[in-house]
Design a protein around this motif. Structure first.
Motif, PDB file in Angstrom:
ATOM      1  N   ALA A  42      36.989  15.936  83.013  1.00  0.00           N
ATOM      2  CA  ALA A  42      37.550  17.239  83.368  1.00  0.00           C
ATOM      3  C   ALA A  42      36.743  18.391  82.775  1.00  0.00           C
ATOM      4  O   ALA A  42      36.845  19.527  83.246  1.00  0.00           O
ATOM      5  CB  ALA A  42      39.005  17.324  82.904  1.00  0.00           C
ATOM      6  N   MET A  43      35.938  18.093  81.763  1.00  0.00           N
ATOM      7  CA  MET A  43      35.087  19.121  81.147  1.00  0.00           C
ATOM      8  C   MET A  43      33.711  19.205  81.805  1.00  0.00           C
ATOM      9  O   MET A  43      32.849  19.944  81.342  1.00  0.00           O
ATOM     10  CB  MET A  43      34.944  18.833  79.654  1.00  0.00           C
ATOM     11  N   HIS A  44      33.491  18.431  82.856  1.00  0.00           N
ATOM     12  CA  HIS A  44      32.201  18.413  83.576  1.00  0.00           C
ATOM     13  C   HIS A  44      31.024  18.183  82.624  1.00  0.00           C
ATOM     14  O   HIS A  44      30.073  18.967  82.600  1.00  0.00           O
ATOM     15  CB  HIS A  44      32.010  19.724  84.356  1.00  0.00           C
ATOM     16  N   PRO A  45      31.068  17.102  81.854  1.00  0.00           N
ATOM     17  CA  PRO A  45      29.987  16.854  80.899  1.00  0.00           C
ATOM     18  C   PRO A  45      28.690  16.471  81.595  1.00  0.00           C
ATOM     19  O   PRO A  45      28.695  15.973  82.728  1.00  0.00           O
ATOM     20  CB  PRO A  45      30.522  15.682  80.072  1.00  0.00           C
ATOM     21  N   GLU A  46      27.594  16.701  80.900  1.00  0.00           N
ATOM     22  CA  GLU A  46      26.291  16.280  81.411  1.00  0.00           C
ATOM     23  C   GLU A  46      25.963  14.856  80.995  1.00  0.00           C
ATOM     24  O   GLU A  46      25.094  14.214  81.591  1.00  0.00           O
ATOM     25  CB  GLU A  46      25.215  17.246  80.935  1.00  0.00           C
ATOM     26  N   VAL A  47      26.640  14.373  79.971  1.00  0.00           N
ATOM     27  CA  VAL A  47      26.444  13.008  79.500  1.00  0.00           C
ATOM     28  C   VAL A  47      27.762  12.528  78.908  1.00  0.00           C
ATOM     29  O   VAL A  47      28.546  13.315  78.372  1.00  0.00           O
ATOM     30  CB  VAL A  47      25.301  12.928  78.455  1.00  0.00           C
ATOM     31  N   MET A  48      28.031  11.231  79.032  1.00  0.00           N
ATOM     32  CA  MET A  48      29.243  10.627  78.477  1.00  0.00           C
ATOM     33  C   MET A  48      28.841   9.591  77.433  1.00  0.00           C
ATOM     34  O   MET A  48      27.983   8.739  77.685  1.00  0.00           O
ATOM     35  CB  MET A  48      30.056   9.945  79.577  1.00  0.00           C
ATOM     36  N   LEU A  49      29.487   9.666  76.271  1.00  0.00           N
ATOM     37  CA  LEU A  49      29.280   8.695  75.207  1.00  0.00           C
ATOM     38  C   LEU A  49      30.520   7.805  75.109  1.00  0.00           C
ATOM     39  O   LEU A  49      31.645   8.305  75.058  1.00  0.00           O
ATOM     40  CB  LEU A  49      29.058   9.404  73.864  1.00  0.00           C
ATOM     41  N   PHE A  50      30.321   6.499  75.084  1.00  0.00           N
ATOM     42  CA  PHE A  50      31.430   5.535  75.003  1.00  0.00           C
ATOM     43  C   PHE A  50      31.244   4.663  73.776  1.00  0.00           C
ATOM     44  O   PHE A  50      30.236   3.954  73.664  1.00  0.00           O
ATOM     45  CB  PHE A  50      31.450   4.636  76.253  1.00  0.00           C
ATOM     46  N   ASP A  51      32.220   4.697  72.872  1.00  0.00           N
ATOM     47  CA  ASP A  51      32.150   3.899  71.649  1.00  0.00           C
ATOM     48  C   ASP A  51      33.096   2.705  71.765  1.00  0.00           C
ATOM     49  O   ASP A  51      34.287   2.810  71.496  1.00  0.00           O
ATOM     50  CB  ASP A  51      32.522   4.756  70.432  1.00  0.00           C
ATOM     51  N   GLU A  52      32.552   1.578  72.224  1.00  0.00           N
ATOM     52  CA  GLU A  52      33.323   0.346  72.413  1.00  0.00           C
ATOM     53  C   GLU A  52      34.655   0.620  73.127  1.00  0.00           C
ATOM     54  O   GLU A  52      35.735   0.347  72.599  1.00  0.00           O
ATOM     55  CB  GLU A  52      33.548  -0.353  71.068  1.00  0.00           C
ATOM     56  N   PRO A  53      34.585   1.152  74.343  1.00  0.00           N
ATOM     57  CA  PRO A  53      35.801   1.638  75.012  1.00  0.00           C
ATOM     58  C   PRO A  53      36.785   0.548  75.407  1.00  0.00           C
ATOM     59  O   PRO A  53      37.934   0.858  75.727  1.00  0.00           O
ATOM     60  CB  PRO A  53      35.255   2.347  76.257  1.00  0.00           C
ATOM     61  N   THR A  54      36.362  -0.722  75.399  1.00  0.00           N
ATOM     62  CA  THR A  54      37.288  -1.790  75.798  1.00  0.00           C
ATOM     63  C   THR A  54      37.703  -2.687  74.638  1.00  0.00           C
ATOM     64  O   THR A  54      38.492  -3.614  74.828  1.00  0.00           O
ATOM     65  CB  THR A  54      36.647  -2.681  76.889  1.00  0.00           C
ATOM     66  N   SER A  55      37.226  -2.404  73.432  1.00  0.00           N
ATOM     67  CA  SER A  55      37.446  -3.353  72.334  1.00  0.00           C
ATOM     68  C   SER A  55      38.894  -3.395  71.868  1.00  0.00           C
ATOM     69  O   SER A  55      39.331  -4.378  71.273  1.00  0.00           O
ATOM     70  CB  SER A  55      36.532  -3.025  71.155  1.00  0.00           C
ATOM     71  N   ALA A  56      39.664  -2.331  72.133  1.00  0.00           N
ATOM     72  CA  ALA A  56      41.067  -2.310  71.701  1.00  0.00           C
ATOM     73  C   ALA A  56      42.019  -2.769  72.803  1.00  0.00           C
ATOM     74  O   ALA A  56      43.232  -2.724  72.623  1.00  0.00           O
ATOM     75  CB  ALA A  56      41.451  -0.900  71.245  1.00  0.00           C
ATOM     76  N   LEU A  57      41.459  -3.230  73.923  1.00  0.00           N
ATOM     77  CA  LEU A  57      42.293  -3.570  75.073  1.00  0.00           C
ATOM     78  C   LEU A  57      42.550  -5.070  75.160  1.00  0.00           C
ATOM     79  O   LEU A  57      41.714  -5.893  74.770  1.00  0.00           O
ATOM     80  CB  LEU A  57      41.607  -3.120  76.369  1.00  0.00           C
ATOM     81  N   ASP A  58      43.714  -5.418  75.729  1.00  0.00           N
ATOM     82  CA  ASP A  58      43.954  -6.809  76.081  1.00  0.00           C
ATOM     83  C   ASP A  58      42.942  -7.223  77.156  1.00  0.00           C
ATOM     84  O   ASP A  58      42.530  -6.395  77.989  1.00  0.00           O
ATOM     85  CB  ASP A  58      45.370  -6.983  76.637  1.00  0.00           C
ATOM     86  N   PRO A  59      42.534  -8.502  77.158  1.00  0.00           N
ATOM     87  CA  PRO A  59      41.470  -8.935  78.077  1.00  0.00           C
ATOM     88  C   PRO A  59      41.707  -8.577  79.536  1.00  0.00           C
ATOM     89  O   PRO A  59      40.769  -8.195  80.247  1.00  0.00           O
ATOM     90  CB  PRO A  59      41.442 -10.456  77.874  1.00  0.00           C
ATOM     91  N   GLU A  60      42.967  -8.659  79.991  1.00  0.00           N
ATOM     92  CA  GLU A  60      43.201  -8.396  81.422  1.00  0.00           C
ATOM     93  C   GLU A  60      43.063  -6.917  81.770  1.00  0.00           C
ATOM     94  O   GLU A  60      43.025  -6.554  82.947  1.00  0.00           O
ATOM     95  CB  GLU A  60      44.580  -8.914  81.848  1.00  0.00           C
ATOM     96  N   MET A  61      42.999  -6.047  80.763  1.00  0.00           N
ATOM     97  CA  MET A  61      42.856  -4.615  81.029  1.00  0.00           C
ATOM     98  C   MET A  61      41.406  -4.145  80.976  1.00  0.00           C
ATOM     99  O   MET A  61      41.107  -3.015  81.354  1.00  0.00           O
ATOM    100  CB  MET A  61      43.673  -3.816  80.011  1.00  0.00           C
ATOM    101  N   VAL A  62      40.520  -5.003  80.488  1.00  0.00           N
ATOM    102  CA  VAL A  62      39.124  -4.604  80.310  1.00  0.00           C
ATOM    103  C   VAL A  62      38.488  -4.242  81.647  1.00  0.00           C
ATOM    104  O   VAL A  62      37.804  -3.228  81.792  1.00  0.00           O
ATOM    105  CB  VAL A  62      38.333  -5.727  79.608  1.00  0.00           C
ATOM    106  N   GLY A  63      38.742  -5.063  82.660  1.00  0.00           N
ATOM    107  CA  GLY A  63      38.095  -4.870  83.952  1.00  0.00           C
ATOM    108  C   GLY A  63      38.383  -3.526  84.584  1.00  0.00           C
ATOM    109  O   GLY A  63      37.497  -2.898  85.171  1.00  0.00           O
ATOM    110  N   GLU A  64      39.636  -3.050  84.447  1.00  0.00           N
ATOM    111  CA  GLU A  64      39.983  -1.792  85.109  1.00  0.00           C
ATOM    112  C   GLU A  64      39.234  -0.614  84.488  1.00  0.00           C
ATOM    113  O   GLU A  64      38.901   0.356  85.177  1.00  0.00           O
ATOM    114  CB  GLU A  64      41.498  -1.574  85.065  1.00  0.00           C
TER     115      GLU A  64
END
Length: 247
Positions: A159-181
């Motif tokens: 929503a901030m129209h960034p020029e670059v996105m940084l992701f710090d282990e974005p799926t590591s706190a998720l249950d396995p079935e939620m990782v894919g989404e």
């Protein structure tokens, strides 16, 4: 190493120490517009510290980081101005629990970008539709699953129209079935040309979506290459050992 666009980040001799512990040891690399740079390595290797240095959530001990030609490590730089161009998605979602999803998404565009509320809400609804959560605009974070919260966190950055996105282990706190989404949303962003720097343990995603992969160990980039060569023909002995344990 890259055939993508203009240099967004130029990192030179980046060091970070916590007391006597040197976590980043003279890292130098570039990140270009349109790249999807995936950072992998063992726990404690400095991956997240490097990522968090790119928007100065961690202040380097020495070395320089330039963004679009401006040295953001210069103490006179208005880092908040540059952070508006750099989206950040963390392991944990950091949504405001007392605000609805729509309010979470419009807060920064209205406050920081000075957008009219109506315009910000229209954009937010379009972004929610993009990630399949348009029916959740009036919900509160506590009513969402982990995967839904992380998709909202990604949309909040968009929503901030960034020029670059940084992701710090974005799926590591998720249950396995939620990782894919969550990975599906990130894959769509890559397909649309979003520049991304991603710390992750998801090697299938790294191979499929990354344009370049960095292997960081003991605070040093020990190997970087395009995905096929990185996974199929690694040259660094430590990388070979790392891949043998996780693939």
């Amino acid at each position: 190493m890259s055939d993508k666009g203009d240099v967004l980040f130029e990192i030179r001799d980046l060091c970070k120490a916590f007391g006597s512990n040197l976590v980043l040891d003279h890292i130098s690399t570039e990140i270009r517009s349109g790249e999807v740079v995936v950072i992998v390595g063992p726990s404690g290797s400095g991956k997240s510290t490097f990522l968090r240095s790119l928007n100065l959530l961690e202040m380097p001990t020495s070395g320089t980081i330039s963004f679009e030609g401006m040295n953001i490590t210069d103490k006179n730089t208005d880092i908040n101005k540059y952070r508006q161009k750099i989206g950040m998605v963390f392991q944990h979602f950091n949504l405001f629990p007392h605000k609805t999803i729509l309010e979470n998404l419009t807060l920064a565009p209205v406050k920081l970008l000075k957008k009219p509320t109506e315009e910000a809400e229209k954009e937010a609804r379009a972004l929610l539709a993009r990630v399949g959560l348009e029916e959740k605009e009036k919900a509160y974070p506590s009513q969402l699953s982990g995967g839904q919260k992380q998709r909202i966190a990604i949309v909040r950055s968009l929503a901030m129209h960034p020029e670059v996105m940084l992701f710090d282990e974005p799926t590591s706190a998720l249950d396995p079935e939620m990782v894919g989404e969550v990975l599906n949303v990130m894959t769509d962003l890559a397909r649309d040309g979003m520049t991304m720097v991603i710390v992750t343990h998801e090697m299938g995603f790294a191979r499929e979506v990354g344009t370049r992969i960095l292997f960081i160990d003991e605070g040093v980039i020990k190997e970087e290459n395009k995905p096929a060569a990185f996974f199929e023909n690694p040259s660094n002995p430590r990388l070979k050992e790392f891949l043998s344990k996780i693939i």
